[in-house]
Design a protein around this motif. Sequence first.
Motif, PDB file in Angstrom:
ATOM      1  N   ALA A 191      -1.812   3.982   1.362  1.00  0.00           N
ATOM      2  CA  ALA A 191      -1.137   2.917   2.112  1.00  0.00           C
ATOM      3  C   ALA A 191       0.310   3.254   2.427  1.00  0.00           C
ATOM      4  N   GLY A 192       0.813   4.355   1.889  1.00  0.00           N
ATOM      5  CA  GLY A 192       2.183   4.754   2.171  1.00  0.00           C
ATOM      6  C   GLY A 192       3.216   4.145   1.254  1.00  0.00           C
ATOM      7  N   PHE A 193       2.775   3.577   0.107  1.00  0.00           N
ATOM      8  CA  PHE A 193       3.725   3.004  -0.834  1.00  0.00           C
ATOM      9  C   PHE A 193       4.440   4.127  -1.582  1.00  0.00           C
ATOM     10  N   SER A 194       5.700   3.917  -1.871  1.00  0.00           N
ATOM     11  CA  SER A 194       6.504   4.932  -2.532  1.00  0.00           C
ATOM     12  C   SER A 194       6.358   4.830  -4.046  1.00  0.00           C
ATOM     13  N   ALA A 195       5.805   5.873  -4.651  1.00  0.00           N
ATOM     14  CA  ALA A 195       5.677   5.891  -6.105  1.00  0.00           C
ATOM     15  C   ALA A 195       7.050   5.977  -6.765  1.00  0.00           C
ATOM     16  N   ARG A 196       7.971   6.699  -6.142  1.00  0.00           N
ATOM     17  CA  ARG A 196       9.316   6.814  -6.701  1.00  0.00           C
ATOM     18  C   ARG A 196      10.009   5.458  -6.727  1.00  0.00           C
ATOM     19  N   ARG A 197       9.863   4.709  -5.645  1.00  0.00           N
ATOM     20  CA  ARG A 197      10.508   3.401  -5.598  1.00  0.00           C
ATOM     21  C   ARG A 197       9.936   2.477  -6.668  1.00  0.00           C
ATOM     22  N   SER A 198       8.621   2.523  -6.852  1.00  0.00           N
ATOM     23  CA  SER A 198       7.997   1.688  -7.886  1.00  0.00           C
ATOM     24  C   SER A 198       8.499   2.077  -9.274  1.00  0.00           C
ATOM     25  N   LEU A 199       8.612   3.377  -9.523  1.00  0.00           N
ATOM     26  CA  LEU A 199       9.095   3.859 -10.815  1.00  0.00           C
ATOM     27  C   LEU A 199      10.505   3.354 -11.095  1.00  0.00           C
TER      28      LEU A 199
ATOM     29  N   LEU B 290       7.819 -15.053  -9.022  1.00  0.00           N
ATOM     30  CA  LEU B 290       7.951 -14.981  -7.562  1.00  0.00           C
ATOM     31  C   LEU B 290       7.894 -13.533  -7.081  1.00  0.00           C
ATOM     32  N   PHE B 291       8.574 -12.639  -7.813  1.00  0.00           N
ATOM     33  CA  PHE B 291       8.599 -11.235  -7.407  1.00  0.00           C
ATOM     34  C   PHE B 291       7.220 -10.598  -7.512  1.00  0.00           C
ATOM     35  N   LEU B 292       6.543 -10.836  -8.638  1.00  0.00           N
ATOM     36  CA  LEU B 292       5.264 -10.159  -8.874  1.00  0.00           C
ATOM     37  C   LEU B 292       4.133 -10.703  -8.014  1.00  0.00           C
ATOM     38  N   PHE B 293       4.146 -11.992  -7.726  1.00  0.00           N
ATOM     39  CA  PHE B 293       2.992 -12.605  -7.076  1.00  0.00           C
ATOM     40  C   PHE B 293       3.275 -13.194  -5.698  1.00  0.00           C
ATOM     41  N   ARG B 294       4.529 -13.160  -5.256  1.00  0.00           N
ATOM     42  CA  ARG B 294       4.837 -13.766  -3.968  1.00  0.00           C
ATOM     43  C   ARG B 294       5.679 -12.867  -3.062  1.00  0.00           C
ATOM     44  N   THR B 295       5.853 -11.599  -3.414  1.00  0.00           N
ATOM     45  CA  THR B 295       6.636 -10.699  -2.575  1.00  0.00           C
ATOM     46  C   THR B 295       5.856  -9.415  -2.313  1.00  0.00           C
ATOM     47  N   TYR B 296       6.254  -8.739  -1.247  1.00  0.00           N
ATOM     48  CA  TYR B 296       5.614  -7.474  -0.878  1.00  0.00           C
ATOM     49  C   TYR B 296       5.914  -6.398  -1.924  1.00  0.00           C
ATOM     50  N   GLY B 297       7.139  -6.417  -2.480  1.00  0.00           N
ATOM     51  CA  GLY B 297       7.485  -5.441  -3.510  1.00  0.00           C
ATOM     52  C   GLY B 297       6.619  -5.587  -4.748  1.00  0.00           C
ATOM     53  N   GLY B 298       6.343  -6.828  -5.156  1.00  0.00           N
ATOM     54  CA  GLY B 298       5.458  -7.042  -6.292  1.00  0.00           C
ATOM     55  C   GLY B 298       4.050  -6.575  -6.014  1.00  0.00           C
ATOM     56  N   PHE B 299       3.592  -6.763  -4.774  1.00  0.00           N
ATOM     57  CA  PHE B 299       2.269  -6.281  -4.384  1.00  0.00           C
ATOM     58  C   PHE B 299       2.207  -4.757  -4.468  1.00  0.00           C
ATOM     59  N   GLN B 300       3.282  -4.099  -4.032  1.00  0.00           N
ATOM     60  CA  GLN B 300       3.321  -2.636  -4.117  1.00  0.00           C
ATOM     61  C   GLN B 300       3.226  -2.161  -5.560  1.00  0.00           C
ATOM     62  N   LEU B 301       3.957  -2.850  -6.457  1.00  0.00           N
ATOM     63  CA  LEU B 301       3.907  -2.469  -7.864  1.00  0.00           C
ATOM     64  C   LEU B 301       2.499  -2.618  -8.424  1.00  0.00           C
ATOM     65  N   ALA B 302       1.856  -3.738  -8.115  1.00  0.00           N
ATOM     66  CA  ALA B 302       0.516  -3.983  -8.640  1.00  0.00           C
ATOM     67  C   ALA B 302      -0.478  -2.950  -8.125  1.00  0.00           C
TER      68      ALA B 302
END
Length: 361
Positions: free
Chosen positions: A238-246, A214-226
Amino acid sequence: MLRLVPRTPPSRALTLAAPLIALALTVVLGAILFRILGQPPGRALALFFLEPLRGADAWSELAVKATPLALVALGLCVCFRANVWNIGAEGQYIVGALGATWVAMRATDTTSTFAILPAIAIVGALAGAAWAAIVAFLRDRWNANEILVSLMLVYVAEMLLGYLTYGPWKDPDGYNFPQTIQFLPVTQVPLLAEGHRAHVGLFVAIAAAVIAWLFLFRTYGGFQLAVGGQAPRAARYAGFSARRSLWTALLTSGALSGLAGAIEVTGPLGQLTPHLPVGYGFTGIIVAFVGRLHPIGVLLSSILMSMLYIGGELAQSRLGLPQALSGVFQGLLLFTLLACDALANYKILSVAPKRIERAVA
């Protein structure tokens, strides 16, 4: 001369079939290996791929080994999709077991209830996440290579485990063996059925796989990680935070590895010993890639790797072969999978030497 040329686009059929082709090649190479060792290939391969599936006891043992493998690999899936290379899940697994042991050793017959089990799981997960946070901090603050840092922390965790089991946590009535006291029944993970070792940790792993999907394929956070893992420049644009993903990737991976250690030490083992680390953290890397970095695939590949673990033990006890054969099979599976992935992404073309010389000129 042969040359690799990228496929445009990559072969989807080969990509989907790669795990099955890799497994078939592993079986063929394993048969050749057993023949070289002087063992009948049919009997030896049956120990690896058929014997672990015969009977309720065999399936119970598969569940026991697949549970920590699946939890570790699920966390690694999150990391690898974010292009964060956490190679130290084994250390996070060990530290998670240490945190769970600290809670379990404080249980008493009179005051403790089964409510202590969630506390054990939470502390184990937090301990694993804290160990992974060291990696995240060093990468975030000084751009330290997470591969080296996470790997080196495995050895620190092993030394900490040895210090505690040989020292402060050593059972005074344990005849000088390096082990803690036996945990009280109230702190141990409940079994699924009497007479079998499979426990409710199996359902925890399945629930974790569903949540990870659900997290990886159905949430905005999972989209950011991918996006951050596959296209870092697009993520920054796109303004995604690399630190947050890390931090998200490493803390999630550490927490799941720590949870796996907590379940293992309070489940099949029932106490902490220096023999806790058996390589689940490293095997989880293979499980994650064989499962195509997909939570459902991870559940299936963890069963396959459990078969190889059990097969190695059976080959040692019945055929007198070294238990390291299970590691050999894991390595064969990984390398054949990488070869299949290479063929899915590249074509092998025969190029005349003169054409190559002209291209270089």
